[in-house]
Enzyme design. Structure first.
Site, PDB file in Angstrom:
ATOM      1  CG  HIS A  66      -2.022   0.997   1.151  1.00 49.80           C
ATOM      2  ND1 HIS A  66      -3.263   0.671   0.672  1.00 49.80           N
ATOM      3  CD2 HIS A  66      -2.081   2.319   1.458  1.00 49.80           C
ATOM      4  CE1 HIS A  66      -4.042   1.734   0.693  1.00 49.80           C
ATOM      5  NE2 HIS A  66      -3.350   2.755   1.171  1.00 49.80           N
ATOM      6  CG  ASP A 123     -10.636   4.944   5.685  1.00 43.86           C
ATOM      7  OD1 ASP A 123      -9.965   5.744   6.369  1.00 43.86           O
ATOM      8  OD2 ASP A 123     -10.457   4.800   4.464  1.00 43.86           O
ATOM      9  NE  ARG A 159      -7.852  11.893   8.046  1.00 48.57           N
ATOM     10  CZ  ARG A 159      -7.116  10.959   7.451  1.00 48.57           C
ATOM     11  NH1 ARG A 159      -7.651   9.799   7.113  1.00 48.57           N
ATOM     12  NH2 ARG A 159      -5.847  11.157   7.189  1.00 48.57           N
ATOM     13  CB  SER A 212      -6.943   6.203   7.081  1.00 44.51           C
ATOM     14  OG  SER A 212      -7.312   6.105   5.743  1.00 44.51           O
ATOM     15  CE  LYS A 217      -7.732   2.938   3.232  1.00 46.08           C
ATOM     16  NZ  LYS A 217      -7.939   4.315   2.885  1.00 46.08           N
TER      17      LYS A 217
HETATM   18  N1  URA Z   1      -4.258   7.041   2.154  1.00 45.99           N
HETATM   19  C1  URA Z   1      -5.273   6.530   2.907  1.00 45.99           C
HETATM   20  O1  URA Z   1      -5.839   5.500   2.586  1.00 45.99           O
HETATM   21  N2  URA Z   1      -5.633   7.211   4.022  1.00 45.99           N
HETATM   22  C2  URA Z   1      -5.041   8.351   4.409  1.00 45.99           C
HETATM   23  O2  URA Z   1      -5.407   8.895   5.422  1.00 45.99           O
HETATM   24  C3  URA Z   1      -3.989   8.868   3.605  1.00 45.99           C
HETATM   25  C4  URA Z   1      -3.614   8.173   2.483  1.00 45.99           C
END
Ligand code: URA
Length: 433
Positions: free
Chosen positions: A82, A161, A168, A183, A187
């Site tokens: 990621h 999220d 945000r 966040s 995931k």
């Molecule tokens: N990528 C994400 O999935 N969440 C964030 O807060 C920042 C980048």
């Protein structure tokens, strides 16, 4: 329990209990706590931070806000990666076939772009017919059979999220280390990743601008992953200029093919091979970084990795003929040269501005529901370290909009051109494990 009391507690720098964090996230997801109170809590977290324990509790509250995928039906050790988000970041497109070529199952769940950063799913949708939404059964079956699959995150995973991120985005609370960590890790955990390599971007095109902040984020995410029994590595990589030469969806697919053919830009290739090497180590193929790196390089040079990419496209319903003829990818109507007003060396390119310019040309979304133009984007002709003359081309804008003067203005401003070259190039800053 009252939302007001929890906002007050965090505003006064106190530590929230697990039950309080669960109460807040559940209340938000079930529409019992209004956006204005959640925004206030986010701002209190932005200023006062969260402890590691609070961040883990927030991560798990977000994981539990939706479905959790159990990938235990997959044979072998699955790895995922990621990125924290960047400009021209097509690393996932390269590492997925590359690592899968080693026989390691890569089960990749990816997102779409937002704001100035791109998303792998949008890029893949530039390929005619490519299916980016696989059912869980199909996803698992493909990983078992072909050792690779990629799908977009379903609406049922981490709804907490999605709601938090949207708030945000409009309350100036994106660039908070515990909020980014929870966040991203929520995931990865909800989508079943067992081994994770995080590409933590730092610089003008990243959410975090300093190496110290990136290290802190990387440490926190690695600790969360390892603490939840998901072996996690983080690689801190440079995002002080766009990665490679192409920004935009079809553009980046084209460049990923170049990297997989051994003709990629040095920065892109170095970062991709580094991330892939750590994925290969986590997947159990190697225990030595240099050996992993060399083997992966060989997979590129022998054409194995590119063939694997072709196979992935076919498996997921896409037409791979563009690999031999890039004209088969979406093409923009206008291709406009941006020229330099001065001579000298490119000392920096503000990657966030390049990402914003690409978004204005149609390559990205201003809001989550906007449609994107897969043919739109930017080809960088000059990168940091290059010398140029007055009136020489800096980059080419690809768009279907008649008027692109604002994007051209932004991109020109993103270049810093000086008499001397005074930068030290570095692509990888640190590895956190
Ligand atoms: N990528 C994400 O999935 N969440 C964030 O807060 C920042 C980048």
């Amino acid at each position: 329990m009252r939302a007001y009391d929890l906002i007050l507690k965090k505003r006064n720098g106190k530590i929230l209990e697990k039950e309080e964090i669960d109460f807040f996230i559940n209340g938000f997801v079930n529409n019992e706590i209004p956006d204005y109170q959640v925004s206030a809590l986010l701002m209190a977290i932005y200023f006062n931070g969260l402890t590691k324990r609070e961040t883990i509790d927030l991560t798990m509250a977000i994981v539990n806000s939706g479905d959790i995928i159990d990938l235990s039906e997959i044979q072998g050790i699955t790895v995922d990666k990621h990125s924290t988000g960047g400009v021209g970041d097509k690393i996932s497109l390269v590492v997925l076939p590359l690592v899968s070529s080693l026989g390691i199952p890569v089960a990749k769940i990816s997102g779409r772009g937002l704001g100035h950063t791109g998303g792998t799913i949008d890029k893949l949708e530039s390929i005619e017919g490519f299916k980016t939404q696989l059912s869980k059964e199909k996803f698992v079956a493909n990983v078992n059979k072909y050792k690779m699959a990629i799908t977009s995150q379903s609406a049922d995973i981490t709804p907490g999220d999605r709601k938090l991120y949207a708030l945000r985005d409009v309350t100036a609370t994106v660039d908070s280390i515990p909020l980014i960590a929870s966040s991203i890790m929520s995931k990865k955990i909800a989508s079943g990743a067992m081994r994770i390599v995080l590409d933590v971007k730092v610089g003008s095109g990243a959410f975090l601008k300093t190496i110290d902040e990136a290290k802190e984020l990387a440490r926190l995410m690695v600790d969360i992953g390892n603490g939840l029994n998901r072996k996690t590595f983080a690689v801190i990589t440079d995002m002080n200029q766009p990665l490679g030469y192409e920004v935009g969806n079809a553009n980046e697919i084209k460049e990923a093919v170049k990297v997989l053919s051994g003709q990629g830009a040095v920065d892109e290739t170095t970062v991709a091979l580094t991330i892939a090497s750590y994925m290969a180590i986590l997947g159990g193929a190697f225990d030595n970084f240099d050996i992993a790196y060399r083997n992966l390089q060989d997979l590129i040079l022998s054409g194995t990795a590119l063939n694997k990419f072709k196979e992935l496209i076919v498996i997921q319903g896409g037409r791979p003929d563009f690999i031999d003829d890039f004209n088969l990818l979406p093409q923009s109507k206008y291709n406009i040269s941006v020229k330099s007003d001065e001579e000298g060396y490119v000392n920096s390119i503000n990657a966030e501005k390049v990402g914003l310019a690409a978004m204005m040309l149609g390559a990205g979304r201003k809001t989550k529901n906007d449609l994107i133009d897969h043919s739109a984007g930017i080809t960088m002709i000059k990168k940091v370290g290059d010398r140029g003359e007055k009136n020489e081309e800096l980059c080419i804008l690809h768009t279907n909009f008649l008027n692109s003067s604002e994007a051209a203005h932004i991109i020109k401003k993103s270049y810093v051109i000086e008499k001397e070259f005074n930068k030290k190039m570095q692509y990888i800053y640190d590895i956190i494990q």
